[in-house]
Design a protein around this motif. Sequence first.
Motif, PDB file in Angstrom:
ATOM      1  N   TYR A 124       0.837  -1.198   0.000  1.00 41.73           N
ATOM      2  CA  TYR A 124       0.000   0.000   0.000  1.00 41.73           C
ATOM      3  C   TYR A 124       0.868   1.243   0.000  1.00 41.73           C
ATOM      4  O   TYR A 124       1.835   1.354   0.767  1.00 41.73           O
ATOM      5  N   ASP A 125       0.533   2.194  -0.858  1.00 40.63           N
ATOM      6  CA  ASP A 125       1.300   3.427  -1.012  1.00 40.63           C
ATOM      7  C   ASP A 125       0.732   4.487  -0.073  1.00 40.63           C
ATOM      8  O   ASP A 125      -0.427   4.896  -0.218  1.00 40.63           O
ATOM      9  N   LEU A 126       1.517   4.933   0.877  1.00 42.11           N
ATOM     10  CA  LEU A 126       1.049   5.925   1.844  1.00 42.11           C
ATOM     11  C   LEU A 126       0.767   7.284   1.208  1.00 42.11           C
ATOM     12  O   LEU A 126       0.175   8.156   1.853  1.00 42.11           O
ATOM     13  N   ARG A 127       1.160   7.471  -0.036  1.00 42.55           N
ATOM     14  CA  ARG A 127       0.772   8.697  -0.747  1.00 42.55           C
ATOM     15  C   ARG A 127      -0.732   8.720  -1.007  1.00 42.55           C
ATOM     16  O   ARG A 127      -1.306   9.771  -1.280  1.00 42.55           O
ATOM     17  N   VAL A 172       7.291   5.926   3.863  1.00 47.38           N
ATOM     18  CA  VAL A 172       6.927   7.153   4.556  1.00 47.38           C
ATOM     19  C   VAL A 172       5.701   7.793   3.910  1.00 47.38           C
ATOM     20  O   VAL A 172       5.411   7.587   2.734  1.00 47.38           O
ATOM     21  N   LYS A 173       4.991   8.569   4.713  1.00 45.32           N
ATOM     22  CA  LYS A 173       3.834   9.318   4.242  1.00 45.32           C
ATOM     23  C   LYS A 173       4.311  10.711   3.818  1.00 45.32           C
ATOM     24  O   LYS A 173       5.131  11.318   4.505  1.00 45.32           O
ATOM     25  N   PRO A 174       3.827  11.246   2.718  1.00 42.54           N
ATOM     26  CA  PRO A 174       4.267  12.572   2.272  1.00 42.54           C
ATOM     27  C   PRO A 174       4.061  13.636   3.342  1.00 42.54           C
ATOM     28  O   PRO A 174       3.098  13.593   4.107  1.00 42.54           O
ATOM     29  N   VAL A 175       4.980  14.598   3.356  1.00 42.96           N
ATOM     30  CA  VAL A 175       4.945  15.657   4.367  1.00 42.96           C
ATOM     31  C   VAL A 175       3.600  16.371   4.362  1.00 42.96           C
ATOM     32  O   VAL A 175       3.007  16.616   5.423  1.00 42.96           O
ATOM     33  N   ALA A 425      28.893   4.090  13.499  1.00 44.87           N
ATOM     34  CA  ALA A 425      28.044   4.222  12.313  1.00 44.87           C
ATOM     35  C   ALA A 425      28.350   3.211  11.216  1.00 44.87           C
ATOM     36  O   ALA A 425      27.854   3.327  10.115  1.00 44.87           O
ATOM     37  N   ASN A 426      29.180   2.212  11.492  1.00 37.85           N
ATOM     38  CA  ASN A 426      29.531   1.269  10.438  1.00 37.85           C
ATOM     39  C   ASN A 426      28.318   0.561   9.862  1.00 37.85           C
ATOM     40  O   ASN A 426      28.296   0.186   8.700  1.00 37.85           O
ATOM     41  N   GLU A 427      27.306   0.370  10.716  1.00 36.24           N
ATOM     42  CA  GLU A 427      26.110  -0.316  10.246  1.00 36.24           C
ATOM     43  C   GLU A 427      24.877   0.498  10.573  1.00 36.24           C
ATOM     44  O   GLU A 427      23.901   0.006  11.108  1.00 36.24           O
ATOM     45  N   GLU A 428      24.927   1.796  10.283  1.00 32.07           N
ATOM     46  CA  GLU A 428      23.743   2.627  10.501  1.00 32.07           C
ATOM     47  C   GLU A 428      22.597   2.097   9.654  1.00 32.07           C
ATOM     48  O   GLU A 428      22.800   1.796   8.472  1.00 32.07           O
ATOM     49  N   PRO A 429      21.424   1.961  10.232  1.00 31.16           N
ATOM     50  CA  PRO A 429      20.305   1.483   9.415  1.00 31.16           C
ATOM     51  C   PRO A 429      19.974   2.467   8.322  1.00 31.16           C
ATOM     52  O   PRO A 429      19.856   3.662   8.567  1.00 31.16           O
ATOM     53  N   LYS A 430      19.873   1.970   7.120  1.00 25.44           N
ATOM     54  CA  LYS A 430      19.530   2.827   5.982  1.00 25.44           C
ATOM     55  C   LYS A 430      18.074   2.619   5.626  1.00 25.44           C
ATOM     56  O   LYS A 430      17.532   1.535   5.768  1.00 25.44           O
ATOM     57  N   GLY A 431      17.448   3.671   5.132  1.00 25.60           N
ATOM     58  CA  GLY A 431      16.057   3.527   4.759  1.00 25.60           C
ATOM     59  C   GLY A 431      15.668   4.524   3.697  1.00 25.60           C
ATOM     60  O   GLY A 431      16.214   5.603   3.611  1.00 25.60           O
ATOM     61  N   SER A 432      14.701   4.160   2.895  1.00 19.78           N
ATOM     62  CA  SER A 432      14.117   5.056   1.919  1.00 19.78           C
ATOM     63  C   SER A 432      12.685   4.602   1.725  1.00 19.78           C
ATOM     64  O   SER A 432      12.300   3.534   2.182  1.00 19.78           O
ATOM     65  N   PRO A 433      11.876   5.411   1.064  1.00 18.66           N
ATOM     66  CA  PRO A 433      10.499   4.976   0.862  1.00 18.66           C
ATOM     67  C   PRO A 433      10.365   3.613   0.195  1.00 18.66           C
ATOM     68  O   PRO A 433       9.365   2.937   0.342  1.00 18.66           O
TER      69      PRO A 433
END
Length: 435
Positions: A124-127, A172-175, A425-433
Motif C-alpha cells: 500500500y502506497d502511503l501517498r 513514509v507518508k508525504p509531508v 556508524a559502520n552499520e547505521e540502518p539505511k532507509g528510503s520509501p
Amino acid sequence: MIASLPSLSLLTLAGLTPPKFEVEYREILDLKTAGELPGGYDLVAITSLSAQIFEAYAVADFYRAKGVPVVMGGLHVTSLPDEASENCTSVVVGEGEPNWPEVLDDFERGRLKPFYVQSPRGQYDLREAPIPRFELLDPEKYNRITVQTSRGCPHKCEFCASSILLTPRYKVKPVEKVIAEIQAIKRIWPRPFIEFADDNSFVHREHYKALLRELAREDLRWFTEADLSVAQDEELLGLMRDSGCQQVLIGLESPGGVSLDGIELKSNWKARQQDYYQAAIARIQSYGITVNGCFILGLDGDTPEVFENVFHFVKDSGLYEVQITFLTAFPGTPLYQRLQRERRIIRDKAWELCTLFDINIVPKNMTVAELQSGFLGLAKRLYSTEETAERRSKFKQMLKKSRHFGRRAKREQLMEKPLTSLIHANEEPKGSPDS
C-alpha cells in the motif's frame, strides 16, 4: 493509564468510507464493565490487541448472533486468520486500506467473502492514505492523539509484533499529508499532544528534516519512537527540539551485549551500539528531548544479574524515563515460532498474557519465578519516588548547562564546529520509501 490512545486504524478506515455510510466509532476498554452493547448497526468492523482478542471475539459473536455481519482486521487476525474466521464474517489480512473499499462494495451487494488478503503483502502506497476521521473523537478522553508518518522498520527484531508483520519495506507518508492530518486534529484540539505511531521514525533522514521544518510552524508537542542513530545528526536533533519534540522512546532492550546478540534477524546493529548507549542518551537529552529507554527482561542472554545491571545503567546514563517489560512472544512473530519449537511457550494461545507485563514464555537462563520476582523488585526500585525525583533533577541540572537548549541554543549551534559522531556508524540502518 500512561496514554489513552484511539484506534488510528479504525479512524483511517472511516476516512476511506464513502459519505453514503453513516459511521460511528466506539471503544471497549473492558467488556465486563462495558454494559449493554449498542445496536442498530448494519456492519461492524473490529480491531483489537492480542491481549484483548478474546473480548473482541465475544463482541463479534454478539453482533453475529443478531444477524449483523462482522469484519475483523489488525495485526492479531493477520497473524492468525483461521482462528479469527471462527468468530466473524470476514477477516482482512494485511494492510486494511487497499481491502476496505472491496469489503464495503461486497457488503452492499450482500456477498461478503470470508477472507480479504492483501497481495502482494505490504504494497500500500502511503501517498494514497486518507485523512483519518479525527472528528469522530471526543478529545477530552485522550491525553494524546496518534498520527502515522511511516510504516515498517529496517530492524527485523525477533520479538517485534508491529507493522513489520504487515509490510516488508519501510515507507513514509508525504509531508503534506502528515501536516493535513495535524491540522485536522487541531480543529478538535487546538494545541494537541501528538504521538507519531511509527515503529521507527527518522530512518529516511532528509524526509524527516523536511517534515520537522513544517511541524515547527504548527505549535505542537509530540512524542515518537526511534532508534539510537538519531544522536548522530545534530541538525535533526535541533529540528526535533524546535518542532516540539518532548520525548523519544528508544528500544535499548538490554545494557548487556550478550543479551543483545541475536535479537535482530538481519544484523546485530543494536549489539554493536551498546558501548555508545550512554553517550547517545546524553547527546539527545542535551537538546531538551527526554529519552524513554526501554528494556526487555527475559532475553535469552539474561541471567538473574540483569536486574541489577539495568538499575545501575539507568542511574549512570541519566535516562529521564525508563520502561521495563517482559520478553513476550506475540503471535505471528519469529520469536513465537522459535519458542513454540523449543516448547518454551507457557500456554498455547494464551493471548491474554500478551500485555508485556505478564510472562508467557519460559526464560532460558533463569526460572519463571526468578524472572517474575526480579522484575517486580526492579520496578519498585526504578519507579520509587526517590529514584524518579533523582532522574528528573539530574535532567534539569544538565539542561541548565546545555548549549543545545534555551534561548542561545540556535545561535551557539550555528557557531560551533561539527562534532564527531557518538554512534558507531559502520552499520547505521539505511532507509528510503522503497527500501
